[in-house]
Design a protein around this motif. Structure first.
Motif, PDB file in Angstrom:
ATOM      1  N   THR A  30      -0.549   4.509 -10.386  1.00  0.00           N
ATOM      2  CA  THR A  30      -1.871   4.110 -10.220  1.00  0.00           C
ATOM      3  C   THR A  30      -2.755   4.776  -9.693  1.00  0.00           C
ATOM      4  N   PRO A  31      -3.944   4.728 -10.353  1.00  0.00           N
ATOM      5  CA  PRO A  31      -4.895   5.878  -9.962  1.00  0.00           C
ATOM      6  C   PRO A  31      -5.422   5.585  -8.349  1.00  0.00           C
ATOM      7  N   VAL A  32      -5.871   6.714  -7.724  1.00  0.00           N
ATOM      8  CA  VAL A  32      -6.226   6.626  -6.715  1.00  0.00           C
ATOM      9  C   VAL A  32      -7.356   5.489  -6.121  1.00  0.00           C
ATOM     10  N   GLN A  33      -8.397   5.536  -7.038  1.00  0.00           N
ATOM     11  CA  GLN A  33      -9.374   4.566  -6.970  1.00  0.00           C
ATOM     12  C   GLN A  33      -8.877   3.017  -6.910  1.00  0.00           C
ATOM     13  N   GLU A  34      -7.892   2.648  -7.836  1.00  0.00           N
ATOM     14  CA  GLU A  34      -7.620   1.536  -7.870  1.00  0.00           C
ATOM     15  C   GLU A  34      -6.826   1.213  -6.537  1.00  0.00           C
ATOM     16  N   ILE A  35      -5.928   2.025  -6.147  1.00  0.00           N
ATOM     17  CA  ILE A  35      -5.202   1.719  -4.654  1.00  0.00           C
ATOM     18  C   ILE A  35      -6.175   1.694  -3.766  1.00  0.00           C
ATOM     19  N   ALA A  36      -7.251   2.286  -3.628  1.00  0.00           N
ATOM     20  CA  ALA A  36      -8.359   2.202  -2.676  1.00  0.00           C
ATOM     21  C   ALA A  36      -9.134   0.755  -2.940  1.00  0.00           C
ATOM     22  N   ASP A  37      -9.265   0.440  -3.788  1.00  0.00           N
ATOM     23  CA  ASP A  37      -9.899  -0.967  -4.132  1.00  0.00           C
ATOM     24  C   ASP A  37      -8.996  -1.970  -3.818  1.00  0.00           C
ATOM     25  N   ASP A  40      -9.145  -2.082  -0.031  1.00  0.00           N
ATOM     26  CA  ASP A  40     -10.222  -2.356   0.598  1.00  0.00           C
ATOM     27  C   ASP A  40     -10.583  -1.414   1.540  1.00  0.00           C
ATOM     28  N   VAL A  41     -10.434   0.049   1.119  1.00  0.00           N
ATOM     29  CA  VAL A  41     -10.609   1.270   1.848  1.00  0.00           C
ATOM     30  C   VAL A  41     -11.536   2.197   1.160  1.00  0.00           C
ATOM     31  N   SER A  42     -12.092   3.195   1.478  1.00  0.00           N
ATOM     32  CA  SER A  42     -12.759   4.384   0.675  1.00  0.00           C
ATOM     33  C   SER A  42     -11.889   4.998  -0.027  1.00  0.00           C
ATOM     34  N   ARG A  43     -12.174   5.586  -1.280  1.00  0.00           N
ATOM     35  CA  ARG A  43     -11.368   6.625  -1.952  1.00  0.00           C
ATOM     36  C   ARG A  43     -10.883   7.815  -0.961  1.00  0.00           C
ATOM     37  N   ALA A  44     -11.671   8.023  -0.260  1.00  0.00           N
ATOM     38  CA  ALA A  44     -11.421   9.323   0.539  1.00  0.00           C
ATOM     39  C   ALA A  44     -10.191   8.925   1.558  1.00  0.00           C
ATOM     40  N   THR A  45     -10.222   7.736   2.141  1.00  0.00           N
ATOM     41  CA  THR A  45      -9.158   7.277   2.917  1.00  0.00           C
ATOM     42  C   THR A  45      -7.906   6.921   2.448  1.00  0.00           C
ATOM     43  N   ALA A  46      -7.934   6.364   1.067  1.00  0.00           N
ATOM     44  CA  ALA A  46      -6.750   6.376   0.443  1.00  0.00           C
ATOM     45  C   ALA A  46      -6.145   7.643  -0.017  1.00  0.00           C
TER      46      ALA A  46
END
Length: 179
Positions: A30-37, A40-46
């Motif tokens: 799973t892409p990082v942005q999808e995990i971040a979404d 419910d966190v920023s991409r940097a945090t994820a």
């Protein structure tokens, strides 16, 4: 992928905890942005938490459509499942499970007059079957695969049983037999 529990989870869990929770539910890279979404966190945090999980061998980095992604580490998952089996069952219980699973596997082979799952699969292409028969056989394949997976896990648990029990026991002054 299953969705994490919704509701007030953003209030109950930190961002890093939500990332870990989302990761536990991954069933594919799973892409990082999808995990971040989903967390419910920023991409940097994820991304930061995912890198930490990777350094602890919980996830592996990969790419999906040219984008950095993560998936659960299959080796870690295998050892966790084997360890969980050993912690939850005695050696006798695991041997009983092995017998029951083998009986289920043999019953499927007898019922469909085949010697293996591969042979059963070959029949799908060779025989003229109705849609209902194909659906039934696909369900049998899923059941047979699940039995094979469980058989593998129980066999690994039995092979590692004594070592895991010894290493999980409180330390004594006597040296480990593994050393």
């Amino acid at each position: 992928m299953a969705q994490p529990n919704s509701g007030s989870w953003t209030e109950r869990l930190s961002g890093r905890e939500r990332v870990r929770h989302v990761v536990e539910l991954l069933d594919k890279p799973t892409p990082v942005q999808e995990i971040a979404d989903q967390a419910d966190v920023s991409r940097a945090t994820a991304d930061d938490e995912l890198q930490r999980l990777q350094s602890d061998d919980w996830v592996t980095e990969t790419t999906v459509d040219g984008t950095k992604a993560y998936d659960l580490n299959p080796v870690r998952m295998l050892f966790d499942e084997v360890t969980d089996l050993i912690e939850a069952h005695s050696r006798d219980e695991l041997e009983s499970q092995l017998t029951e699973l083998k009986e289920e596997q043999e019953e499927l082979a007898t019922e469909y007059d085949v010697s293996s799952l591969d042979e059963f699969r070959e029949q799908l292409a060779d025989e003229e079957l109705s849609a209902a028969e194909l659906r039934e056989r696909r369900n049998v394949i899923a059941t047979w695969e699940a039995i094979n997976t469980e058989l593998g896990l129980v066999k690994h648990a039995l092979q590692l049983y004594d070592d895991v029990i010894e290493l999980s026991s409180p330390r004594t002054d006597s040296p480990s037999t593994l050393a």
